[in-house]
Design a protein around this motif. Structure first.
Motif, PDB file in Angstrom:
ATOM      1  N   LYS A 121      -3.891 -49.043  11.146  1.00 26.73           N
ATOM      2  CA  LYS A 121      -2.585 -49.714  11.189  1.00 26.73           C
ATOM      3  C   LYS A 121      -3.105 -51.075  10.301  1.00 26.73           C
ATOM      4  CE  LYS A 121      -1.097 -50.995  14.840  1.00 26.73           C
ATOM      5  NZ  LYS A 121      -1.002 -51.423  16.274  1.00 26.73           N
ATOM      6  N   GLU A 122      -1.990 -51.567   9.643  1.00 25.84           N
ATOM      7  CA  GLU A 122      -2.099 -52.854   8.756  1.00 25.84           C
ATOM      8  C   GLU A 122      -2.650 -53.926   9.440  1.00 25.84           C
ATOM      9  OE1 GLU A 122       0.789 -51.391   9.211  1.00 25.84           O
ATOM     10  OE2 GLU A 122       1.326 -50.351   7.191  1.00 25.84           O
ATOM     11  N   LEU A 123      -3.590 -54.631   8.733  1.00 23.45           N
ATOM     12  CA  LEU A 123      -4.130 -55.893   9.559  1.00 23.45           C
ATOM     13  C   LEU A 123      -3.102 -57.006   9.528  1.00 23.45           C
ATOM     14  CD1 LEU A 123      -7.440 -57.380   8.499  1.00 23.45           C
ATOM     15  CD2 LEU A 123      -5.448 -59.046   8.074  1.00 23.45           C
ATOM     16  N   VAL A 124      -3.128 -57.626  10.871  1.00 19.90           N
ATOM     17  CA  VAL A 124      -2.712 -58.662  11.196  1.00 19.90           C
ATOM     18  C   VAL A 124      -3.327 -59.597  11.717  1.00 19.90           C
ATOM     19  CG1 VAL A 124      -0.273 -59.426  12.736  1.00 19.90           C
ATOM     20  CG2 VAL A 124      -0.347 -57.401  11.480  1.00 19.90           C
ATOM     21  N   ALA A 125      -3.328 -60.826  11.549  1.00 15.67           N
ATOM     22  CA  ALA A 125      -4.142 -61.877  12.220  1.00 15.67           C
ATOM     23  C   ALA A 125      -3.453 -63.430  12.193  1.00 15.67           C
ATOM     24  CB  ALA A 125      -5.400 -62.180  11.617  1.00 15.67           C
ATOM     25  N   GLU A 126      -3.840 -64.299  12.913  1.00 13.40           N
ATOM     26  CA  GLU A 126      -3.253 -65.488  13.079  1.00 13.40           C
ATOM     27  C   GLU A 126      -4.386 -66.680  13.430  1.00 13.40           C
ATOM     28  OE1 GLU A 126      -0.280 -65.625  16.258  1.00 13.40           O
ATOM     29  OE2 GLU A 126       1.134 -64.421  15.109  1.00 13.40           O
ATOM     30  N   ASN A 127      -4.017 -67.974  13.015  1.00 10.11           N
ATOM     31  CA  ASN A 127      -4.791 -69.128  13.341  1.00 10.11           C
ATOM     32  C   ASN A 127      -6.351 -69.020  12.853  1.00 10.11           C
ATOM     33  OD1 ASN A 127      -2.538 -70.141  14.641  1.00 10.11           O
ATOM     34  ND2 ASN A 127      -2.903 -69.274  16.229  1.00 10.11           N
ATOM     35  N   ILE A 128      -6.287 -68.759  11.546  1.00 12.84           N
ATOM     36  CA  ILE A 128      -7.527 -68.667  10.950  1.00 12.84           C
ATOM     37  C   ILE A 128      -7.885 -70.070  10.121  1.00 12.84           C
ATOM     38  CG2 ILE A 128      -9.190 -67.481   9.614  1.00 12.84           C
ATOM     39  CD1 ILE A 128      -7.229 -65.135   9.478  1.00 12.84           C
ATOM     40  N   PRO A 129      -8.833 -70.919  10.545  1.00 14.57           N
ATOM     41  CA  PRO A 129      -9.864 -70.698  11.495  1.00 14.57           C
ATOM     42  C   PRO A 129      -9.102 -71.193  12.756  1.00 14.57           C
ATOM     43  CG  PRO A 129     -10.081 -72.919  10.239  1.00 14.57           C
ATOM     44  CD  PRO A 129      -9.024 -71.949   9.464  1.00 14.57           C
ATOM     45  N   ASP A 130      -9.687 -70.823  13.892  1.00 13.89           N
ATOM     46  CA  ASP A 130      -8.975 -71.400  15.110  1.00 13.89           C
ATOM     47  C   ASP A 130      -8.906 -72.624  15.605  1.00 13.89           C
ATOM     48  OD1 ASP A 130     -11.581 -71.514  16.247  1.00 13.89           O
ATOM     49  OD2 ASP A 130     -11.950 -69.854  17.182  1.00 13.89           O
ATOM     50  N   SER A 131      -8.472 -73.163  16.668  1.00 20.77           N
ATOM     51  CA  SER A 131      -8.376 -74.409  17.057  1.00 20.77           C
ATOM     52  C   SER A 131     -10.053 -75.112  17.138  1.00 20.77           C
ATOM     53  CB  SER A 131      -7.743 -74.822  18.409  1.00 20.77           C
ATOM     54  OG  SER A 131      -8.336 -73.946  19.483  1.00 20.77           O
ATOM     55  N   PRO A 134     -13.365 -62.534   4.492  1.00 26.76           N
ATOM     56  CA  PRO A 134     -12.732 -62.421   3.341  1.00 26.76           C
ATOM     57  C   PRO A 134     -11.224 -62.725   3.138  1.00 26.76           C
ATOM     58  CG  PRO A 134     -14.014 -60.577   4.137  1.00 26.76           C
ATOM     59  CD  PRO A 134     -13.817 -61.442   5.389  1.00 26.76           C
ATOM     60  N   ILE A 135     -10.522 -62.694   4.542  1.00 26.71           N
ATOM     61  CA  ILE A 135      -8.985 -62.914   4.411  1.00 26.71           C
ATOM     62  C   ILE A 135      -8.925 -64.480   4.288  1.00 26.71           C
ATOM     63  CG2 ILE A 135      -7.056 -62.758   6.089  1.00 26.71           C
ATOM     64  CD1 ILE A 135      -7.679 -60.293   4.916  1.00 26.71           C
ATOM     65  N   HIS A 136      -9.903 -65.226   4.810  1.00 26.43           N
ATOM     66  CA  HIS A 136      -9.840 -66.715   4.745  1.00 26.43           C
ATOM     67  C   HIS A 136     -10.041 -67.048   3.348  1.00 26.43           C
ATOM     68  CE1 HIS A 136     -11.194 -70.890   5.641  1.00 26.43           C
ATOM     69  NE2 HIS A 136     -10.172 -70.725   6.144  1.00 26.43           N
ATOM     70  N   LEU A 137     -11.187 -66.181   2.884  1.00 28.41           N
ATOM     71  CA  LEU A 137     -11.299 -66.617   1.146  1.00 28.41           C
ATOM     72  C   LEU A 137     -10.319 -66.331   0.473  1.00 28.41           C
ATOM     73  CD1 LEU A 137     -15.074 -65.386   1.230  1.00 28.41           C
ATOM     74  CD2 LEU A 137     -14.374 -67.728   1.150  1.00 28.41           C
ATOM     75  N   LEU A 138      -9.518 -65.299   0.508  1.00 26.66           N
ATOM     76  CA  LEU A 138      -8.382 -64.723  -0.196  1.00 26.66           C
ATOM     77  C   LEU A 138      -7.415 -65.673   0.017  1.00 26.66           C
ATOM     78  CD1 LEU A 138      -8.296 -60.890   0.086  1.00 26.66           C
ATOM     79  CD2 LEU A 138      -8.766 -61.967  -1.904  1.00 26.66           C
ATOM     80  N   ALA A 139      -6.984 -66.441   1.274  1.00 28.30           N
ATOM     81  CA  ALA A 139      -5.927 -67.378   1.300  1.00 28.30           C
ATOM     82  C   ALA A 139      -6.382 -68.414   0.789  1.00 28.30           C
ATOM     83  CB  ALA A 139      -6.225 -67.502   2.877  1.00 28.30           C
ATOM     84  N   SER A 140      -7.704 -69.056   0.772  1.00 29.49           N
ATOM     85  CA  SER A 140      -8.133 -70.039  -0.210  1.00 29.49           C
ATOM     86  C   SER A 140      -7.763 -69.698  -1.524  1.00 29.49           C
ATOM     87  CB  SER A 140      -9.603 -70.261  -0.096  1.00 29.49           C
ATOM     88  OG  SER A 140      -9.986 -70.547   1.235  1.00 29.49           O
ATOM     89  N   VAL A 141      -8.057 -68.684  -2.149  1.00 27.84           N
ATOM     90  CA  VAL A 141      -7.639 -68.373  -3.480  1.00 27.84           C
ATOM     91  C   VAL A 141      -6.120 -68.628  -3.754  1.00 27.84           C
ATOM     92  CG1 VAL A 141      -7.348 -66.781  -5.183  1.00 27.84           C
ATOM     93  CG2 VAL A 141      -9.534 -67.047  -3.880  1.00 27.84           C
ATOM     94  N   ALA A 142      -5.355 -68.033  -2.886  1.00 26.69           N
ATOM     95  CA  ALA A 142      -3.924 -68.186  -2.970  1.00 26.69           C
ATOM     96  C   ALA A 142      -3.430 -69.643  -2.913  1.00 26.69           C
ATOM     97  CB  ALA A 142      -3.207 -67.214  -1.848  1.00 26.69           C
ATOM     98  N   SER A 143      -4.105 -70.000  -1.815  1.00 29.76           N
ATOM     99  CA  SER A 143      -3.493 -71.442  -1.856  1.00 29.76           C
ATOM    100  C   SER A 143      -3.925 -72.619  -2.918  1.00 29.76           C
ATOM    101  CB  SER A 143      -4.085 -72.018  -0.500  1.00 29.76           C
ATOM    102  OG  SER A 143      -3.846 -71.340   0.599  1.00 29.76           O
ATOM    103  N   ASN A 165     -13.571 -72.163  14.104  1.00 30.40           N
ATOM    104  CA  ASN A 165     -14.480 -71.033  13.782  1.00 30.40           C
ATOM    105  C   ASN A 165     -13.498 -69.847  13.083  1.00 30.40           C
ATOM    106  OD1 ASN A 165     -16.483 -71.711  15.277  1.00 30.40           O
ATOM    107  ND2 ASN A 165     -15.199 -71.550  17.065  1.00 30.40           N
ATOM    108  N   VAL A 166     -14.248 -69.250  12.248  1.00 33.55           N
ATOM    109  CA  VAL A 166     -13.504 -68.055  11.376  1.00 33.55           C
ATOM    110  C   VAL A 166     -14.482 -66.801  11.993  1.00 33.55           C
ATOM    111  CG1 VAL A 166     -13.090 -66.895   9.131  1.00 33.55           C
ATOM    112  CG2 VAL A 166     -12.779 -69.489   9.617  1.00 33.55           C
ATOM    113  N   PRO A 167     -13.817 -65.888  12.406  1.00 35.75           N
ATOM    114  CA  PRO A 167     -14.450 -64.519  12.949  1.00 35.75           C
ATOM    115  C   PRO A 167     -15.028 -63.850  11.651  1.00 35.75           C
ATOM    116  CG  PRO A 167     -12.272 -64.554  13.853  1.00 35.75           C
ATOM    117  CD  PRO A 167     -12.397 -65.778  12.937  1.00 35.75           C
TER     118      PRO A 167
END
Length: 168
Positions: A71-81, A91-100, A84-86
């Motif tokens: 199934k396609e990856l879906v996630a929310e709230n990275i990092p959490d409150s 890698p998703i957080h790093l890609l979001a950093s690149v995009a941002s 923490n980044v699981p």
């Protein structure tokens, strides 16, 4: 100031290796903000002295893992409150950093200071080609005004071709 052109800044920075936090490289950058333009991104010229560790192996591992998901990856709230980044979402957080980073560059002025606060939502979109596609909603914190701005981004990524970003 460069008469009739804009404001130029010369910076000296230390870049931290995302895979090896103890490793840094020196970097210089020249940033030119064109006069009177609120719609053009600043011109940035960067020189890096040294090399960061290759991410090729980790990139390929992540790519293979995501391509093999049923199934396609879906996630929310990275990092959490709690900040923490699981590990599996790093890698998703790093890609979001690149995009941002791309959006921040395209929308920065001399009077803004953006920071990626959180990936509010990310959804992988299946594609017929070999690229991975992630649709993000990120929260950017504008430090000067203290506003938190939601941005919708689409990132296409392949380990050999790198990242390409578009904003919806």
């Amino acid at each position: 100031d460069i008469d009739g052109v804009g404001h130029k800044y010369c910076l000296e920075l230390e870049l931290e290796d995302v895979l090896d936090k103890d490793r840094t490289v020196s970097c210089t950058a020249e940033v030119l903000y064109p006069l009177g333009s609120k719609t053009s991104a600043p011109d940035v010229q960067v020189t890096v002295q040294g090399e960061l560790r290759s991410t090729e192996e980790a990139d390929q591992e992540f790519y293979n893992r995501i391509r093999s998901l049923e199934k396609e990856l879906v996630a929310e709230n990275i990092p959490d409150s709690h900040g923490n980044v699981p590990p599996e979402l790093e890698p998703i957080h790093l890609l979001a950093s690149v995009a941002s980073g791309y959006v921040i560059w395209q929308n920065s002025t001399e009077n803004t200071k953006f920071h990626l606060a959180q990936v509010k939502h990310v959804k992988q979109v299946k594609r017929s080609d070999e690229d991975l596609q992630f649709d993000f909603v990120v929260l950017l914190h504008e430090m000067v005004s203290q506003e938190v701005l939601p941005w919708e981004l689409t990132l296409l990524w392949h380990p050999q071709r790198g990242a390409r970003v578009s904003r919806d």
